[in-house]
Design a protein around this motif. Structure first.
Motif: not given
Length: 204
Positions: A189-190, A140, A180-186
């Protein structure tokens, strides 16, 4: 050779979105001056084609003719800078700039994949195999935190190169940084190393 070529014009950055130009520029930076014929043999293309793209790279300021190693039959080219840099915010201010940024991200990814595929641990001493690898982490941070992270990594890299660069055991090493900021909808990709049940952990 200068350290960085700072680019603000999307048209100039677009010149290295061509995959062949990108590869040849990388070779000139990593291996030193070369002719169109020499580069053609390395990339599997004709000297006529490589010669054309070398002239385009020179036109936009990435390379220049090497006056110290003239070839009587053919121009010998050298890179003018160690790496290329740009400001994402400024470059993304126009549709052309945003398109160029997207292509450049793919070129950088292609270069990373080539470097990973070319590494054969069995061809290197054990100590190199021990320190080679990749790490993907999920943390974060704020944009300012990411900016500070890059700045401090740059400082550490310069310090390490100054300390170890002249050692007879030193080799050219691929180093890569991504953020790159991680999209919560993906969720797919974690990173594996961020998973609670991951056994692999962080690779050095």
């Amino acid at each position: 050779m200068d350290d960085s070529y700072r680019i603000s014009d999307p048209q100039v950055l677009k010149a290295v979105t061509h995959p062949l130009r990108s590869r040849m520029l990388g070779l000139l930076r990593a291996e030193g001056p070369a002719t169109a014929s020499e580069l053609g043999r390395k990339v599997g293309e004709s000297s006529g084609l490589t010669s054309y793209h070398l002239r385009e790279l020179a036109k936009y300021g990435f390379i220049e003719e090497d006056p110290e190693q003239r070839d009587g039959r053919e121009r010998r080219w050298r890179a003018r800078h160690r790496y290329t840099s740009w400001d994402n915010k400024d470059m993304a201010a126009t549709p052309e700039g945003r398109e160029v940024l997207e292509v450049m991200r793919m070129r950088q990814l292609d270069a990373l994949v080539r470097s990973v595929r070319s590494f054969d641990a069995s061809a290197w001493p054990a100590e190199w195999g021990d320190v080679s690898g990749m790490s993907d982490l999920l943390v974060r941070l704020t944009p300012e935190g990411v900016r500070e992270y890059f700045r401090r990594i740059d400082e550490l890299r310069d310090e390490m190169e100054e300390r170890y660069g002249d050692d007879p055991a030193a080799q050219q090493v691929y180093l890569g940084l991504t953020a790159y900021p991680r999209s919560p909808s993906a969720p797919e990709d974690t990173p594996a190393s961020a998973s609670e049940d991951s056994e692999g952990g962080e690779a050095r």
